[in-house]
Structure formats: C-alpha cells, structure tokens
Design an enzyme around this catalytic site. Structure first.
Site, mmCIF file in Angstrom:
data_model
loop_
_atom_site.group_PDB
_atom_site.id
_atom_site.type_symbol
_atom_site.label_atom_id
_atom_site.label_comp_id
_atom_site.label_asym_id
_atom_site.label_seq_id
_atom_site.Cartn_x
_atom_site.Cartn_y
_atom_site.Cartn_z
ATOM 1 N N PRO A 71 -16.365 4.225 -2.451
ATOM 2 C CA PRO A 71 -16.437 5.405 -3.322
ATOM 3 C C PRO A 71 -15.153 6.225 -3.219
ATOM 4 O O PRO A 71 -14.319 5.969 -2.337
ATOM 5 C CB PRO A 71 -17.607 6.195 -2.732
ATOM 6 C CG PRO A 71 -17.672 5.785 -1.304
ATOM 7 C CD PRO A 71 -17.174 4.369 -1.226
ATOM 8 N N ARG A 98 -1.674 -10.222 -6.509
ATOM 9 C CA ARG A 98 -1.720 -8.753 -6.452
ATOM 10 C C ARG A 98 -0.933 -8.214 -5.274
ATOM 11 O O ARG A 98 -0.437 -7.086 -5.317
ATOM 12 C CB ARG A 98 -3.179 -8.270 -6.303
ATOM 13 C CG ARG A 98 -3.989 -8.322 -7.568
ATOM 14 C CD ARG A 98 -5.301 -7.592 -7.379
ATOM 15 N NE ARG A 98 -5.061 -6.345 -6.683
ATOM 16 C CZ ARG A 98 -5.910 -5.757 -5.840
ATOM 17 N NH1 ARG A 98 -7.070 -6.305 -5.610
ATOM 18 N NH2 ARG A 98 -5.616 -4.628 -5.254
ATOM 19 N N ARG A 100 -7.327 -0.863 -7.295
ATOM 20 C CA ARG A 100 -7.991 0.296 -6.728
ATOM 21 C C ARG A 100 -7.045 1.495 -6.662
ATOM 22 O O ARG A 100 -7.436 2.633 -6.877
ATOM 23 C CB ARG A 100 -8.472 -0.062 -5.318
ATOM 24 C CG ARG A 100 -9.088 1.117 -4.626
ATOM 25 C CD ARG A 100 -10.124 0.712 -3.657
ATOM 26 N NE ARG A 100 -10.623 1.880 -2.951
ATOM 27 C CZ ARG A 100 -11.629 2.634 -3.357
ATOM 28 N NH1 ARG A 100 -12.263 2.336 -4.460
ATOM 29 N NH2 ARG A 100 -12.006 3.689 -2.663
ATOM 30 N N ASP A 141 -15.513 9.738 -3.290
ATOM 31 C CA ASP A 141 -16.073 11.092 -3.156
ATOM 32 C C ASP A 141 -15.177 12.011 -2.326
ATOM 33 O O ASP A 141 -15.062 13.211 -2.601
ATOM 34 C CB ASP A 141 -17.482 11.023 -2.556
ATOM 35 C CG ASP A 141 -17.521 10.278 -1.229
ATOM 36 O OD1 ASP A 141 -16.932 9.176 -1.148
ATOM 37 O OD2 ASP A 141 -18.111 10.796 -0.272
ATOM 38 N N ASN A 183 0.811 -1.223 0.000
ATOM 39 C CA ASN A 183 0.000 0.000 0.000
ATOM 40 C C ASN A 183 0.843 1.272 0.000
ATOM 41 O O ASN A 183 0.349 2.335 -0.391
ATOM 42 C CB ASN A 183 -0.991 -0.012 1.169
ATOM 43 C CG ASN A 183 -2.156 -0.959 0.902
ATOM 44 O OD1 ASN A 183 -2.342 -1.412 -0.228
ATOM 45 N ND2 ASN A 183 -2.922 -1.269 1.929
HETATM 46 C C1 UD1 Z 1 -6.842 1.496 1.723
HETATM 47 C C2 UD1 Z 1 -5.991 0.286 1.449
HETATM 48 C C3 UD1 Z 1 -6.765 -0.966 1.774
HETATM 49 C C4 UD1 Z 1 -7.278 -0.920 3.206
HETATM 50 C C5 UD1 Z 1 -8.015 0.392 3.486
HETATM 51 C C6 UD1 Z 1 -8.361 0.571 4.960
HETATM 52 C C7 UD1 Z 1 -4.584 1.039 -0.350
HETATM 53 C C8 UD1 Z 1 -4.259 0.993 -1.784
HETATM 54 N N1 UD1 Z 1 -5.631 0.298 0.049
HETATM 55 O O1 UD1 Z 1 -7.972 1.396 0.874
HETATM 56 O O2 UD1 Z 1 -5.891 -2.086 1.597
HETATM 57 O O3 UD1 Z 1 -8.168 -1.982 3.416
HETATM 58 O O4 UD1 Z 1 -7.209 1.518 3.099
HETATM 59 O O5 UD1 Z 1 -7.204 0.543 5.731
HETATM 60 O O6 UD1 Z 1 -3.904 1.663 0.441
HETATM 61 N N2 UD1 Z 1 -14.534 6.047 1.846
HETATM 62 C C9 UD1 Z 1 -15.548 6.874 1.416
HETATM 63 N N3 UD1 Z 1 -15.250 7.817 0.462
HETATM 64 C C10 UD1 Z 1 -13.995 7.970 -0.044
HETATM 65 C C11 UD1 Z 1 -12.965 7.122 0.410
HETATM 66 C C12 UD1 Z 1 -13.270 6.156 1.368
HETATM 67 O O7 UD1 Z 1 -16.678 6.762 1.844
HETATM 68 O O8 UD1 Z 1 -13.790 8.840 -0.895
HETATM 69 C C13 UD1 Z 1 -14.816 5.031 2.880
HETATM 70 C C14 UD1 Z 1 -14.647 3.595 2.366
HETATM 71 O O9 UD1 Z 1 -15.779 3.119 1.718
HETATM 72 C C15 UD1 Z 1 -14.321 2.866 3.654
HETATM 73 C C16 UD1 Z 1 -13.552 3.902 4.472
HETATM 74 O O10 UD1 Z 1 -13.845 5.154 3.903
HETATM 75 O O11 UD1 Z 1 -15.497 2.523 4.332
HETATM 76 C C17 UD1 Z 1 -12.058 3.727 4.481
HETATM 77 O O12 UD1 Z 1 -11.599 3.603 3.159
HETATM 78 P P1 UD1 Z 1 -10.140 4.041 2.708
HETATM 79 O O13 UD1 Z 1 -9.284 4.253 3.923
HETATM 80 O O14 UD1 Z 1 -10.254 5.130 1.723
HETATM 81 O O15 UD1 Z 1 -9.651 2.759 1.976
HETATM 82 P P2 UD1 Z 1 -8.895 2.656 0.615
HETATM 83 O O16 UD1 Z 1 -8.005 3.839 0.408
HETATM 84 O O17 UD1 Z 1 -9.866 2.271 -0.431
#
Ligand code: UD1
Length: 420
Positions: free
Chosen positions: A123, A397, A93, A125, A23
């Site tokens: 998402p 991956r 992702r 957003d 990550n």
């Molecule tokens: C990253 C990691 C993933 C890990 C996750 C949580 C990478 C490439 N992936 O994923 O392995 O499982 O952190 O530690 O680093 N959310 C929103 N809107 C947004 C962004 C996120 O609602 O714009 C929500 C997501 O749906 C989720 C939460 O926020 O419920 C945390 O997500 P996020 O920390 O963003 O995870 P990722 O970056 O997708």
C-alpha cells in the site's frame, strides 16, 4: 514470447562493472522536477523503469534529453500538466515519486495508484499520511491519487514502518514546505541518502538522511545541477551471489563495498572468499558451500531484494538453511519455479526451509517478478543442462545488459524469441 536460455554448470570468471542504482534513479529522475534549473543526471542505469519514467515526464511537457546512454538532462520549465495516465506507468511501482515531486513544487498531482512487482499488498498509505500531515488534500478516485494543497507546511511525521518509498516521497515534497519537517523512523537505505544528496546539491536543506530522523528545512527554490547516481547494491549483490553459486571467481567493480556488508558476511559464512579492494569486491567461490540462515531486514540488514537470489544459492549449499522474509509477505512466489529446477525447499509462514543439494537440473521456468527472475538466472547458471526463463520483461525493468555482462563472465546465456 521472449526467453532467456542458460546452459548452466559453468564457473563465472572475470570482472563486471556495476550500473547506477535502479532504486535511486527512479527517485532522482522525478525529484528533478523540483529544480527550477536544468538537472544533469549521470550514471543512470539503462533499464526499462528509467525509460518509462522519462516517457512520463516528457508527456507532462518536461524536456528530457539523453546526452549519452547514461546521462540525462531534465528541464521542467515547459511543464504543461501535473496528471499522469495509468497506461504510462502501469508496470512500475516507483511512479509514486511523481506524487511527491509534483505536489511539492506545483501543489497538485494526479498519479495512478502504483503497479509494479506483485510480491505483497504494497500500500502507499504512509506516503499519503505524510502528504496530509504537510497540509495536502488527497483523494483517491477511479484508481488515481489526486493531491492538492494551497501550501505545504513542515510537520513532524512518524512512519509506522521504515518505508523506503514513503521516506523518499515525503522528503521530496517537504523540500518546498514552509518551516521544518522531521521524518521519524525513516528508512536508511542507500537510495534514501542518494536522493537527499541530489536534492541538497540543488539547494535543498536536508540533514540526517541515513539515520532514523531526517530533518528538512523548506526552501523557496531549487536550482539545477549535475549529479551522479550511486552504484546498484542489488545488481552488485546478484553478481556476487552468481559467482558463489557457480564456484566462480568474479570481481564486481564500481560499487560501494560498505553497501554489501550484509551479503559479504553471509557469503563468507558459506565458505566463499570475499576480498574488498577500493571500490571493488572479489568473490571466490568454493566447492563446499555451507548452509546458513538469512533474515531480510531494513538497511543495513540483508536486503529483501536479494532474498530470491540468495535462496537460489542456498539451494546448492550443503545442509539446511532457514531464510526468513520480514518485509514482503509474497516474496516466495519464485519457490515453485526453483522446485521445478530440482531445489528441495518448503515455505512455512515467512520462512523458507532449504535443504541444499549438490546440483539443480535445468528446465523451463517463469519469472514472477524482477528479483524472482534474477533468482532463476542464478539457479540456471548453477544448474546442469538448459534452463529457459520466461517473462523476461521483469528482468529488463532492473538489470542493464544482463546477458551481455554474464556472457563476458563466461556464462552461456542467450535471449530467444519463440512464437506463441
Ligand atoms: C522499495 C524498493 C523495493 C524494495 C523495498 C524494500 C523502490 C522503487 N523499491 O519498495 O525494491 O524491495 O523498498 O527495501 O525503491 N508499506 C506500507 N505502507 C506504505 C508503504 C510501505 O504498509 O505506505 C509496507 C510495505 O507493504 C512493506 C514495507 O512497508 O511491507 C516496506 O515497503 P517499502 O520500503 O515502502 O517498499 P517500496 O518503497 O515499495
């Protein structure tokens, strides 16, 4: 079709070297676009997500050269385009980091809405709101995120959720924003800090990474530099859990033990010995694993990316465990496969109720995502008989030389091809 087969029931013993963090790597490789000089990135994990990203960079005209398996030189002098196609990155992702990197430096980017592991709506957003706050115009058309800006200007950005991806993406873009940006309620995960350290090595002015508030003072230019990626917290945790699940004795090397505190505490509670020594942790398993309760949280809490593996471990512990998932609503897709291996568990809302059993029994199962696949490996190692895991593309991956490292620890594990 490829399968990984495991003849389980063997204690894992010995030591394993942990690779660079996936990550962090998938953020730092795109972030290198921000540099006007050449970046040399060391300790990159040899995994598919990194290869896919490097392919996408090359398609933009960016020079990428592996000087050895784990070292990559990136030179974006000759970049020709800021548009990524869907086919290049559809299975991952973290392609979203290309948005922040290209928008920040070139004020334009076209990147497909991300794919990757399907364990929640996921998402982006918050990423988009952050870019807009910096002054970018964002349109989503035909599945592409199209971002452009005349210029970016520092802003105060409050994240509704401490999203890792949004924190890192906004931070990368804000490096070139005029003035000061504050990201509040920022994620504190180790790879947020690693990406900030990388950008600072190139001349960025980022303070507070690893706390709730990150302050970025915009700069005119980033130079090149050398940087070594931190060890993978989740890979290390997977081997620690596998050691516990097999009653083994395994030392994981080249790690940052502090990153493992939430897991070490749980393994100790379950009756394992967890011994820290410099940049290593030794896990000595027990025949009497005790049930325990686990709740996933943002860092420094228990990582959601170790939830499925922990669930596999709890399924062979004595007693009833509750495992609560607070980050991703669909993390539980692996459960039906653990049930096929004989686990006794059910899911109510966001909680798995796990009645531990003395053993699981091998059968054919399918990975639904990367960490679900890792859970099936842990379960297969602990199970009696043969487990055959399908959809191994997910494991490729994120885990470097998984079968090779487990074989060196005494596992009987193989990859086989079966005609469809
Ligand atoms: C990253 C990691 C993933 C890990 C996750 C949580 C990478 C490439 N992936 O994923 O392995 O499982 O952190 O530690 O680093 N959310 C929103 N809107 C947004 C962004 C996120 O609602 O714009 C929500 C997501 O749906 C989720 C939460 O926020 O419920 C945390 O997500 P996020 O920390 O963003 O995870 P990722 O970056 O997708």
């Amino acid at each position: 079709m490829e399968y990984i087969t495991i003849n389980g029931g063997r204690r894992l013993q010995g030591s394993v070297d942990i690779s660079g963090a996936k990550n962090a790597a998938v953020a730092i490789v795109p972030a290198a676009i921000a540099a006007k000089g050449i970046c040399t990135i060391e300790n990159l994990p040899a995994i598919k997500d990194v290869r896919v990203l490097v392919g996408a960079l090359k398609n933009l005209g960016i020079d990428c050269e592996f000087t050895d398996t784990h070292t990559l030189k990136i030179d974006s002098h000759n970049i020709k385009s800021c548009a990524i196609t869907y086919d290049q990155v559809k299975d991952m992702r973290a392609s979203y980091y290309l948005l922040g990197a290209l928008l920040g430096r070139f004020k334009q980017a076209q990147v497909p809405l991300p794919g990757g592991c399907n364990f929640g709506l996921r998402p982006i957003d918050l990423h988009i709101k952050g870019f807009e706050a910096l002054g970018a115009k964002i349109n989503i058309e035909h599945g592409m995120v199209i971002a452009e800006a005349e210029k970016l200007t520092g802003a105060n950005i409050y994240l509704d959720i401490s999203s890792v991806g949004a924190t890192i993406n906004i931070m990368i873009a804000a490096v070139y924003a005029e003035g000061v940006t504050h990201i509040e309620n920022a994620a504190k995960e180790p790879h947020v800090v690693d990406t900030a350290n990388f950008l600072n090595k190139l001349g960025a002015k980022i303070k507070g990474a690893g706390t709730d508030i990150i302050r970025i003072t915009g700069v005119e230019s980033l130079h090149g530099g050398e940087y070594s990626i931190i060890p993978d917290q989740i890979e290390a945790g997977t081997y620690m859990i596998a050691a516990a699940a097999t009653g083994g004795d395994v030392t994981v090397n080249h790690i940052i033990p502090k990153h493992m505190d939430s897991l070490s505490a749980k393994l100790t509670e379950m009756g394992c010995q967890v011994i820290e020594d410099g940049d290593s942790i030794r896990v000595i398993g027990t025949e009497h694993l005790q049930a325990c309760n686990v709740k996933t949280m943002f860092y420094p809490g228990f990582p959601t990316d170790l939830h499925p593996q922990m669930s596999a471990l709890l399924s062979v512990a004595h007693g009833t465990s509750l495992l609560t998932e607070t980050v991703f609503e669909h993390r539980f897709q692996y459960v039906k496969e653990l049930l096929r291996l004989g686990a006794n568990m059910k899911v109510e809302g966001r909680v798995a109720i796990i009645e531990g059993k003395s053993s699981l029994s091998g059968t054919q199962v399918t990975a639904s995502d990367l960490r679900a696949g890792a859970a099936l490996i842990v379960a297969g190692l602990a199970a009696d008989g043969t487990t055959a895991i399908g959809n191994v593309k997910y494991l490729d991956r994120g885990y470097e030389r998984f079968e090779e490292k487990l074989t060196a620890l005494g596992a009987n594990i193989n990859r086989i091809q079966v005609d469809d």
